[in-house]
Design an enzyme around this catalytic site. Structure first.
Site, PDB file in Angstrom:
ATOM      1  N   CYS A   9     -34.734  -9.714  17.659  1.00 29.20           N
ATOM      2  CA  CYS A   9     -35.602 -10.446  16.742  1.00 29.20           C
ATOM      3  C   CYS A   9     -35.420  -9.950  15.309  1.00 29.20           C
ATOM      4  O   CYS A   9     -34.412 -10.241  14.694  1.00 29.20           O
ATOM      5  CB  CYS A   9     -37.045 -10.366  17.225  1.00 29.20           C
ATOM      6  N   GLY A  53     -34.424  -7.183  14.492  1.00 31.42           N
ATOM      7  CA  GLY A  53     -33.157  -6.441  14.566  1.00 31.42           C
ATOM      8  C   GLY A  53     -31.963  -7.359  14.332  1.00 31.42           C
ATOM      9  O   GLY A  53     -30.990  -6.981  13.671  1.00 31.42           O
ATOM     10  N   ARG A  62     -41.465 -15.882  13.035  1.00 30.81           N
ATOM     11  CA  ARG A  62     -41.655 -16.994  12.099  1.00 30.81           C
ATOM     12  C   ARG A  62     -40.353 -17.409  11.439  1.00 30.81           C
ATOM     13  O   ARG A  62     -40.102 -18.563  11.199  1.00 30.81           O
ATOM     14  CB  ARG A  62     -42.574 -16.566  10.947  1.00 30.81           C
ATOM     15  N   HIS A  86     -36.947 -12.132  22.474  1.00 30.06           N
ATOM     16  CA  HIS A  86     -37.295 -10.813  23.018  1.00 30.06           C
ATOM     17  C   HIS A  86     -36.909 -10.709  24.497  1.00 30.06           C
ATOM     18  O   HIS A  86     -37.736 -10.979  25.369  1.00 30.06           O
ATOM     19  CB  HIS A  86     -38.799 -10.574  22.875  1.00 30.06           C
ATOM     20  N   GLU A 126     -36.652  -8.206  26.191  1.00 29.62           N
ATOM     21  CA  GLU A 126     -37.355  -7.092  26.864  1.00 29.62           C
ATOM     22  C   GLU A 126     -38.547  -7.555  27.704  1.00 29.62           C
ATOM     23  O   GLU A 126     -39.062  -6.786  28.505  1.00 29.62           O
ATOM     24  CB  GLU A 126     -37.794  -6.035  25.844  1.00 29.62           C
TER      25      GLU A 126
HETATM   26  N1  GLN Z   1     -40.749 -10.637  11.176  1.00 33.33           N
HETATM   27  C1  GLN Z   1     -39.759 -11.469  11.767  1.00 33.33           C
HETATM   28  C2  GLN Z   1     -40.217 -12.912  11.906  1.00 33.33           C
HETATM   29  O1  GLN Z   1     -41.382 -13.187  11.828  1.00 33.33           O
HETATM   30  C3  GLN Z   1     -39.354 -10.933  13.129  1.00 33.33           C
HETATM   31  C4  GLN Z   1     -40.440 -10.947  14.143  1.00 33.33           C
HETATM   32  C5  GLN Z   1     -40.170 -10.091  15.333  1.00 33.33           C
HETATM   33  O2  GLN Z   1     -39.310  -9.243  15.309  1.00 33.33           O
HETATM   34  N2  GLN Z   1     -40.932 -10.262  16.378  1.00 33.33           N
HETATM   35  O3  GLN Z   1     -39.417 -13.788  12.087  1.00 33.33           O
END
Ligand code: GLN
Length: 555
Positions: free
Chosen positions: A379, A381, A460, A505, A507
């Site tokens: 995400c 990352g 987001r 995600h 995980e």
């Molecule tokens: N902050 C980023 C977003 O909102 C990633 C979110 C996350 O890693 N869950 O897109």
């Protein structure tokens, strides 16, 4: 239908969720269909807005519900797939009671905790059991007995038992039996008082799960039995596990918990088959080799903040018969140098929100790319890996996400609305399960062995497809997209042994004997890189706990 209620006494953090999940494992291994549910007495509607420092990770379900991390234990330890109906908070209860009141549903009546709040809670237990898909509902009540917020839940349980009959219910109380060094003694008084508190509310536990550092001797068991009105064989010791949380079902089984619960519920079941679980535990406890994984994040002192990630690494490592040496690195400490990454066999950057530590994470992604170290970006990352590549390989010096710099001239990561030229429009999160179409011929296709997968999201911002071609020519491949091709879901680097990022995600979908393909392939790549180096801390090949190669569970 049978019901098990799990309450907690004396202090919080006793691992009630883990205990409930472990009982789920045991009952499933007795061929019962089990579902778990968590009641959280706090007034937040969901934990989505809570700080990971306080509350640990937010666990996301298929339907997009943002829930308590205990639901992660439930899904990992059992076969149940949960929905928003499996997590109820006081915030949700009061929200719906007040909504009903405003709608006029209670017209003429005074709205009260009993019966209106308690009815709603009972309805949630029934709602799950009415589906007829399960034999047993395990309901965990968050918090500690005696908390003011918990009272309506306990009162609802008292009424519920009256309605369904005590022969269909087991009340299980997870409690602390502390060891007092000066007296060389385990103390039963806190448990006695906690049970007294439960009785005051009208609940009598039939099972005591005693969290303890030392074994409970016969005297302690007898005392607990007598003062708490629980049969002696229902005083169950749950000692701190030595190595891994996955030992808990095995220790509870050794204490006879599953047989006891089945007897109390008048259920005839076969003996459980825990052989695969035992093998998994043995591989976690005594792996053939170790691999050092650097996790670069924001909440490195809070073990629960990235719980599902650490668990997924454990599952994947066990499937490769290896153990994980976790190196937890605070991203901010990498802002002025990457020396800490030198001995890592792999780098993982978890999800996150907000700008703190971002430059450190970008440095970590750069280090992994340049040194050809296996990299997994989840995400956020993936987003930082994108920014890094745009800046340092494509020469887009100002590349950024609009999350960190609203007015960046090069928004490689941005809100979809911004990408369409609409500004100042609050976007809400993309939550829950979405399909990903995998591009043929990519590493991602090899990893998944499939061309369409579904994964859980919570974010987001998105990759800005305007940059796709420019980055692709330099070796940055979008290897998975939404089915309509508009959203980037997976990225990889062409000129790197293993550099993968995903917008979702993974995980949240890994289990002990079913590791997630992304984690498994990541560990595999880390091990491949380590080939030739002397393995660290090799396990004793003669250890009785080692699982012979031939017995490894097929993944
Ligand atoms: N902050 C980023 C977003 O909102 C990633 C979110 C996350 O890693 N869950 O897109």
């Amino acid at each position: 239908m049978k019901y098990i209620f799990v309450t907690g006494g004396v202090v919080s953090s006793l691992g009630k969720g883990l205990t409930a999940a472990s009982l789920g494992t045991l009952l499933e291994s007795r061929r019962l269909r089990v579902v778990l549910q968590k009641f959280d007495p706090y007034l937040n509607v969901d934990p989505g807005t809570m700080n990971p420092f306080q509350h640990g990770e937010v666990y996301v379900l298929n339907d997009g519900a943002e829930t308590d991390l205990d639901l992660g234990h439930y899904e990992r330890f059992t076969n149940c797939v949960l929905t928003r109906h499996n997590n109820l908070t006081s915030g949700q209860v009061y929200e719906s009671v007040i909504l009903k009141e405003r709608r006029g549903d209670y017209l003429g009546k005074t709205v009260q905790v009993i019966p209106h709040v308690t009815d709603l809670i009972k309805h949630r237990i029934r709602e799950i059991s009415d589906e007829n898909k399960y034999d047993i509902v395990i309901t965990e009540i968050g918090g500690t007995t005696g908390d003011i917020e918990g009272l309506p839940f306990l009162e609802a349980i008292r009424q519920f038992i009256l309605e369904v009959g005590p022969q269909n219910v087991v009340n299980m109380h997870v409690t602390l039996v502390p060891y007092i060094k000066a007296a060389h003694e385990l103390k039963t008084k806190p448990t006695q008082q906690s049970v007294a508190k439960l009785r005051e509310i009208g609940l009598q536990p039939q099972v005591l799960i005693c969290r303890t550092e030392k074994p409970l001797d016969h005297d302690v068991r007898r005392k607990l039995s007598m003062f708490c009105s629980v049969s002696e064989k229902a005083v169950i010791e749950e000692r701190d596990v030595e190595h891994t949380i996955y030992e808990v079902p095995l220790t509870l089984h050794a204490e006879g918990l599953d047989q006891l619960v089945c007897d109390l519920l008048h259920l005839q079941t076969p003996e459980p088959d825990l052989a695969d679980w035992q093998k998994f535990v043995d591989r976690v406890v005594c792996p053939k080799r170790h691999v050092k994984i650097a996790v670069v994040g924001k909440y490195m002192d809070v073990r629960d903040a990235y719980k599902s990630i650490y668990e997924s690494l454990t599952h994947a490592a066990a499937s490769e018969d290896c153990g994980i040496d976790l190196k937890l690195i605070d991203a901010e400490s990498l802002e002025h140098g990457d020396g800490q990454l030198k001995d890592a066999a792999g780098v993982l950057i978890p999800g996150g929100f907000g700008g703190r530590g971002i430059e450190g994470k970008i440095n970590a992604a750069r280090y992994a790319r340049e040194h050809k170290i296996p990299f997994l970006g989840l995400c956020l990352g993936m987003q930082v890996a994108t920014i890094e590549f745009a800046r340092n390989v494509c020469g887009i010096g100002n590349a950024n996400s609009t999350e960190f710099d609203k007015n960046t001239p090069e928004p490689v990561i941005s809100l979809l609305e911004e990408q369409r030229g609409v500004h100042n429009k609050g976007a809400s999160m993309r939550l829950g399960t979405w399909p990903t179409k995998i591009v043929q011929g990519t590493l991602a296709e090899k990893i998944y062995g499939d061309t369409e997968v579904t994964e859980r999201h919570r974010h987001r911002y998105e990759f800005n497809m305007m940059y796709r071609d420019r980055m692709d020519t330099k070796g940055f491949v979008i290897s998975g997209t939404s089915p309509d091709g508009t959203l980037a879901e997976l990225i990889e680097l062409r000129d790197h042994p293993y550099f993968v990022g995903c917008q979702y995600h993974p995980e949240f979908q890994s289990k002990p004997n079913k590791p997630h393909p992304l984690f498994k392939s990541f560990i595999h790549a880390c091990l491949a890189r380590e080939v030739g180096r002397a393995p660290r801390a090799p396990a004793d090949p003669l250890s009785p706990r080692r699982v012979p190669e031939t017995e490894l569970v097929a993944q």
